[in-house]
Design a protein around this motif. Structure first.
Motif, mmCIF file in Angstrom:
data_model
loop_
_atom_site.group_PDB
_atom_site.id
_atom_site.type_symbol
_atom_site.label_atom_id
_atom_site.label_comp_id
_atom_site.label_asym_id
_atom_site.label_seq_id
_atom_site.Cartn_x
_atom_site.Cartn_y
_atom_site.Cartn_z
ATOM 1 N N ASP A 88 51.613 14.639 -25.150
ATOM 2 C CA ASP A 88 51.006 13.356 -24.817
ATOM 3 C C ASP A 88 51.950 12.240 -25.251
ATOM 4 N N TYR A 89 51.705 11.076 -24.681
ATOM 5 C CA TYR A 89 52.579 9.923 -24.875
ATOM 6 C C TYR A 89 51.742 8.737 -25.312
ATOM 7 N N GLU A 90 52.318 7.921 -26.161
ATOM 8 C CA GLU A 90 51.660 6.691 -26.575
ATOM 9 C C GLU A 90 51.924 5.624 -25.516
ATOM 10 N N ILE A 91 50.856 4.960 -25.092
ATOM 11 C CA ILE A 91 50.974 3.827 -24.166
ATOM 12 C C ILE A 91 50.646 2.569 -24.955
ATOM 13 N N PHE A 92 51.630 1.705 -25.095
ATOM 14 C CA PHE A 92 51.468 0.455 -25.834
ATOM 15 C C PHE A 92 51.430 -0.686 -24.827
ATOM 16 N N ILE A 93 50.416 -1.528 -24.933
ATOM 17 C CA ILE A 93 50.267 -2.695 -24.058
ATOM 18 C C ILE A 93 50.291 -3.951 -24.918
ATOM 19 N N HIS A 94 51.065 -4.931 -24.484
ATOM 20 C CA HIS A 94 51.042 -6.269 -25.083
ATOM 21 C C HIS A 94 51.057 -7.252 -23.921
ATOM 22 N N THR A 95 50.067 -8.143 -23.887
ATOM 23 C CA THR A 95 49.925 -9.036 -22.743
ATOM 24 C C THR A 95 49.226 -10.328 -23.134
ATOM 25 N N ASN A 96 49.405 -11.338 -22.322
ATOM 26 C CA ASN A 96 48.587 -12.544 -22.435
ATOM 27 C C ASN A 96 47.782 -12.748 -21.152
ATOM 28 N N SER A 97 47.757 -11.728 -20.292
ATOM 29 C CA SER A 97 47.077 -11.805 -19.004
ATOM 30 C C SER A 97 45.557 -11.888 -19.186
ATOM 31 N N ILE A 98 44.941 -12.737 -18.383
ATOM 32 C CA ILE A 98 43.480 -12.853 -18.432
ATOM 33 C C ILE A 98 42.805 -11.615 -17.859
ATOM 34 N N CYS A 99 43.561 -10.742 -17.199
ATOM 35 C CA CYS A 99 43.001 -9.511 -16.629
ATOM 36 C C CYS A 99 42.612 -8.500 -17.701
ATOM 37 N N PHE A 100 43.158 -8.641 -18.906
ATOM 38 C CA PHE A 100 42.957 -7.648 -19.955
ATOM 39 C C PHE A 100 41.955 -8.125 -21.001
ATOM 40 N N THR A 101 41.059 -7.229 -21.393
ATOM 41 C CA THR A 101 40.083 -7.525 -22.437
ATOM 42 C C THR A 101 40.768 -7.643 -23.789
ATOM 43 N N ARG A 102 41.671 -6.727 -24.081
ATOM 44 C CA ARG A 102 42.451 -6.739 -25.330
ATOM 45 C C ARG A 102 43.868 -7.155 -25.014
ATOM 46 N N LYS A 103 44.473 -7.934 -25.899
ATOM 47 C CA LYS A 103 45.836 -8.401 -25.666
ATOM 48 C C LYS A 103 46.881 -7.415 -26.179
ATOM 49 N N THR A 104 46.513 -6.565 -27.121
ATOM 50 C CA THR A 104 47.378 -5.459 -27.537
ATOM 51 C C THR A 104 46.519 -4.221 -27.676
ATOM 52 N N SER A 105 47.086 -3.096 -27.326
ATOM 53 C CA SER A 105 46.371 -1.832 -27.488
ATOM 54 C C SER A 105 47.364 -0.691 -27.420
ATOM 55 N N CYS A 106 46.962 0.439 -27.936
ATOM 56 C CA CYS A 106 47.744 1.651 -27.729
ATOM 57 C C CYS A 106 46.817 2.852 -27.718
ATOM 58 N N VAL A 107 47.116 3.742 -26.810
ATOM 59 C CA VAL A 107 46.347 4.978 -26.644
ATOM 60 C C VAL A 107 47.335 6.109 -26.392
ATOM 61 N N ARG A 108 46.847 7.327 -26.452
ATOM 62 C CA ARG A 108 47.692 8.484 -26.133
ATOM 63 C C ARG A 108 47.135 9.145 -24.875
ATOM 64 N N ARG A 109 48.011 9.455 -23.940
ATOM 65 C CA ARG A 109 47.614 10.096 -22.686
ATOM 66 C C ARG A 109 48.604 11.206 -22.338
ATOM 67 N N ARG A 110 48.091 12.220 -21.655
ATOM 68 C CA ARG A 110 48.929 13.326 -21.206
ATOM 69 C C ARG A 110 49.187 13.192 -19.708
ATOM 70 N N TYR A 111 50.131 13.983 -19.230
ATOM 71 C CA TYR A 111 50.574 13.886 -17.836
ATOM 72 C C TYR A 111 49.420 14.039 -16.850
ATOM 73 N N ARG A 112 48.543 15.021 -17.078
ATOM 74 C CA ARG A 112 47.473 15.260 -16.105
ATOM 75 C C ARG A 112 46.508 14.076 -16.017
ATOM 76 N N GLU A 113 46.395 13.265 -17.077
ATOM 77 C CA GLU A 113 45.569 12.058 -17.011
ATOM 78 C C GLU A 113 46.242 10.987 -16.144
ATOM 79 N N PHE A 114 47.571 10.934 -16.166
ATOM 80 C CA PHE A 114 48.286 10.037 -15.259
ATOM 81 C C PHE A 114 48.053 10.458 -13.812
ATOM 82 N N VAL A 115 48.059 11.759 -13.555
ATOM 83 C CA VAL A 115 47.800 12.272 -12.205
ATOM 84 C C VAL A 115 46.405 11.843 -11.760
#
Length: 193
Positions: free
Chosen positions: A24-51
Protein backbone atom coordinates in the motif's frame (compact mmCIF):
# COMPACT_ATOMS: atom_id res chain seq x y z
CA UNK A 1 -4.76 30.84 -6.69
CA UNK A 2 -6.15 27.40 -5.82
CA UNK A 3 -3.77 24.47 -5.69
CA UNK A 4 -3.93 20.76 -4.95
CA UNK A 5 -0.71 18.93 -4.13
CA UNK A 6 -0.88 15.15 -4.11
CA UNK A 7 1.99 12.86 -3.24
CA UNK A 8 1.97 9.08 -3.45
CA UNK A 9 4.83 7.85 -1.30
CA UNK A 10 6.08 5.47 1.39
CA UNK A 11 5.23 2.07 -0.15
CA UNK A 12 4.89 -0.63 2.52
CA UNK A 13 4.43 -4.37 2.26
CA UNK A 14 1.36 -5.52 4.21
CA UNK A 15 0.64 -9.16 5.05
CA UNK A 16 -2.94 -10.35 4.55
CA UNK A 17 -2.14 -13.84 5.81
CA UNK A 18 0.81 -16.23 5.75
CA UNK A 19 0.58 -16.65 1.95
CA UNK A 20 -0.57 -13.26 0.65
CA UNK A 21 1.01 -9.83 0.80
CA UNK A 22 0.35 -6.55 -0.95
CA UNK A 23 1.87 -3.08 -1.10
CA UNK A 24 0.00 0.00 0.00
CA UNK A 25 0.99 3.60 -0.56
CA UNK A 26 0.51 6.75 1.45
CA UNK A 27 -1.53 9.42 -0.34
CA UNK A 28 -0.78 12.88 1.02
CA UNK A 29 -3.03 15.80 0.04
CA UNK A 30 -2.35 19.47 0.70
CA UNK A 31 -4.72 22.00 -0.84
CA UNK A 32 -6.50 25.30 -0.44
CA UNK A 33 -9.25 24.26 -2.87
CA UNK A 34 -12.84 24.83 -1.77
CA UNK A 35 -13.63 21.39 -3.26
CA UNK A 36 -11.97 19.65 -0.30
CA UNK A 37 -13.41 19.26 3.19
CA UNK A 38 -9.94 18.87 4.72
CA UNK A 39 -6.99 20.96 3.57
CA UNK A 40 -4.42 18.30 4.50
CA UNK A 41 -4.88 14.57 4.81
CA UNK A 42 -3.11 11.30 4.34
CA UNK A 43 -4.40 7.79 3.90
CA UNK A 44 -2.99 4.46 2.76
CA UNK A 45 -4.37 2.73 -0.34
CA UNK A 46 -3.44 -0.35 -2.32
CA UNK A 47 -3.39 -0.82 -6.09
CA UNK A 48 -6.73 -2.63 -6.31
CA UNK A 49 -8.43 0.34 -4.58
CA UNK A 50 -7.05 2.62 -7.30
CA UNK A 51 -8.54 0.24 -9.88
CA UNK A 52 -11.91 0.47 -8.09
CA UNK A 53 -11.71 4.28 -8.02
CA UNK A 54 -10.91 4.52 -11.72
CA UNK A 55 -13.83 2.21 -12.61
CA UNK A 56 -16.28 4.26 -10.51
CA UNK A 57 -15.05 7.60 -11.85
CA UNK A 58 -15.30 6.29 -15.42
CA UNK A 59 -18.85 5.01 -14.90
CA UNK A 60 -19.93 8.43 -13.58
CA UNK A 61 -18.11 10.49 -16.21
CA UNK A 62 -18.53 8.45 -19.38
CA UNK A 63 -17.59 11.32 -21.71
CA UNK A 64 -14.23 11.90 -20.03
CA UNK A 65 -11.22 9.84 -21.03
CA UNK A 66 -9.59 9.00 -17.71
CA UNK A 67 -5.84 8.60 -17.43
CA UNK A 68 -4.57 5.06 -17.23
CA UNK A 69 -3.21 3.40 -14.11
CA UNK A 70 0.21 1.79 -14.28
CA UNK A 71 -0.34 -1.61 -15.86
CA UNK A 72 -0.80 -4.61 -13.65
CA UNK A 73 2.00 -6.82 -14.81
CA UNK A 74 2.26 -10.52 -13.95
CA UNK A 75 5.98 -9.97 -13.42
CA UNK A 76 5.53 -7.29 -10.75
CA UNK A 77 7.86 -8.05 -7.85
CA UNK A 78 7.10 -6.25 -4.61
CA UNK A 79 10.67 -6.88 -3.47
CA UNK A 80 12.07 -5.05 -6.51
CA UNK A 81 12.42 -1.35 -5.60
CA UNK A 82 12.32 -0.33 -9.29
CA UNK A 83 8.98 -2.10 -9.85
CA UNK A 84 7.50 -0.57 -6.70
CA UNK A 85 8.71 2.95 -7.50
CA UNK A 86 7.52 2.73 -11.11
CA UNK A 87 4.04 1.83 -9.86
CA UNK A 88 4.17 4.58 -7.23
CA UNK A 89 5.04 7.17 -9.89
CA UNK A 90 2.22 5.91 -12.12
CA UNK A 91 -0.32 6.14 -9.28
CA UNK A 92 0.81 9.68 -8.48
CA UNK A 93 0.53 10.76 -12.14
CA UNK A 94 -2.96 9.21 -12.27
CA UNK A 95 -4.11 11.22 -9.24
CA UNK A 96 -2.47 14.44 -10.45
CA UNK A 97 -4.40 14.22 -13.73
CA UNK A 98 -7.68 13.28 -12.01
CA UNK A 99 -7.42 16.25 -9.64
CA UNK A 100 -7.17 18.69 -12.56
CA UNK A 101 -10.66 17.85 -13.83
CA UNK A 102 -13.50 19.83 -12.25
CA UNK A 103 -16.13 17.19 -13.11
CA UNK A 104 -14.13 14.41 -11.46
CA UNK A 105 -13.51 16.64 -8.43
CA UNK A 106 -17.27 16.72 -7.88
CA UNK A 107 -17.39 12.94 -7.33
CA UNK A 108 -17.77 12.11 -3.63
CA UNK A 109 -16.03 8.76 -4.07
CA UNK A 110 -12.82 10.57 -5.01
CA UNK A 111 -12.92 12.61 -1.79
CA UNK A 112 -13.68 9.57 0.36
CA UNK A 113 -10.84 7.68 -1.36
CA UNK A 114 -8.36 10.50 -0.73
CA UNK A 115 -9.42 11.61 2.73
CA UNK A 116 -10.77 8.59 4.63
CA UNK A 117 -9.71 5.03 5.18
CA UNK A 118 -13.15 3.66 4.23
CA UNK A 119 -13.20 0.47 2.19
CA UNK A 120 -14.67 0.63 -1.34
CA UNK A 121 -17.85 -1.03 -0.04
CA UNK A 122 -18.21 1.55 2.75
CA UNK A 123 -17.52 4.40 0.31
CA UNK A 124 -20.31 3.13 -1.95
CA UNK A 125 -22.69 2.84 1.01
CA UNK A 126 -21.84 6.38 2.16
CA UNK A 127 -22.26 7.93 -1.30
CA UNK A 128 -25.60 6.18 -1.82
CA UNK A 129 -26.95 7.40 1.53
CA UNK A 130 -26.97 4.00 3.26
CA UNK A 131 -24.94 5.18 6.25
CA UNK A 132 -25.75 7.38 9.23
CA UNK A 133 -22.84 9.65 8.29
CA UNK A 134 -22.47 11.91 5.28
CA UNK A 135 -19.40 12.22 3.06
CA UNK A 136 -18.30 15.35 4.96
CA UNK A 137 -18.90 13.60 8.31
CA UNK A 138 -16.76 10.66 7.20
CA UNK A 139 -13.90 12.94 6.15
CA UNK A 140 -14.03 15.12 9.26
CA UNK A 141 -14.36 12.16 11.62
CA UNK A 142 -11.44 10.36 10.00
CA UNK A 143 -9.31 13.47 10.37
CA UNK A 144 -10.22 14.18 13.97
CA UNK A 145 -10.57 10.63 15.26
CA UNK A 146 -8.00 8.98 12.99
CA UNK A 147 -9.89 5.72 12.89
CA UNK A 148 -11.97 3.81 10.42
CA UNK A 149 -15.71 3.96 10.00
CA UNK A 150 -18.26 2.83 10.83
CA UNK A 151 -18.05 4.17 14.36
CA UNK A 152 -21.62 3.08 15.00
CA UNK A 153 -20.34 -0.48 15.52
CA UNK A 154 -17.78 0.70 18.06
CA UNK A 155 -20.39 2.70 19.95
CA UNK A 156 -22.74 -0.27 20.05
CA UNK A 157 -19.96 -2.38 21.56
CA UNK A 158 -19.34 0.23 24.29
CA UNK A 159 -22.88 -0.13 25.47
CA UNK A 160 -25.86 2.16 25.31
CA UNK A 161 -24.96 4.27 28.36
CA UNK A 162 -21.44 5.03 27.20
CA UNK A 163 -22.61 5.79 23.66
CA UNK A 164 -25.24 8.20 24.95
CA UNK A 165 -22.74 10.17 27.01
CA UNK A 166 -20.11 10.45 24.24
CA UNK A 167 -20.79 12.75 21.36
CA UNK A 168 -18.68 12.67 18.23
CA UNK A 169 -18.32 16.44 18.14
CA UNK A 170 -17.06 16.69 21.71
CA UNK A 171 -13.78 14.98 20.80
CA UNK A 172 -12.42 18.19 19.32
CA UNK A 173 -13.94 21.42 20.54
CA UNK A 174 -11.05 23.54 19.33
CA UNK A 175 -11.26 22.67 15.66
CA UNK A 176 -9.71 20.00 13.53
CA UNK A 177 -6.39 18.44 14.38
CA UNK A 178 -3.38 18.47 12.10
CA UNK A 179 -4.12 15.11 10.55
CA UNK A 180 -0.86 15.02 8.61
CA UNK A 181 0.86 14.48 11.93
CA UNK A 182 -1.77 12.50 13.84
CA UNK A 183 -2.01 9.77 11.22
CA UNK A 184 1.70 9.15 11.24
CA UNK A 185 2.37 10.73 7.88
CA UNK A 186 5.35 12.87 7.09
CA UNK A 187 4.46 16.44 7.96
CA UNK A 188 6.25 18.05 5.02
CA UNK A 189 5.61 17.15 1.39
CA UNK A 190 9.21 16.22 0.69
CA UNK A 191 9.86 14.63 -2.66
CA UNK A 192 10.72 10.96 -2.84
CA UNK A 193 13.76 9.68 -4.66
Amino acid sequence: QEFVTVLVRDPRIQKEDSWHSYIDYEIFIHTNSICFTRKTSCVRRRYREFVWLRQRLQSNAVLIQLPELPSKTPFFNMNNPNHVDHRRQGLQEFLEKILQDALLLSDSRLHLFLQTQLSPEDMEACVSGQTKYSVADAILSFASLNRRFPIEDEERKKGKNDADSDSESSSSGLGPSDDSISCGCKASPASEE
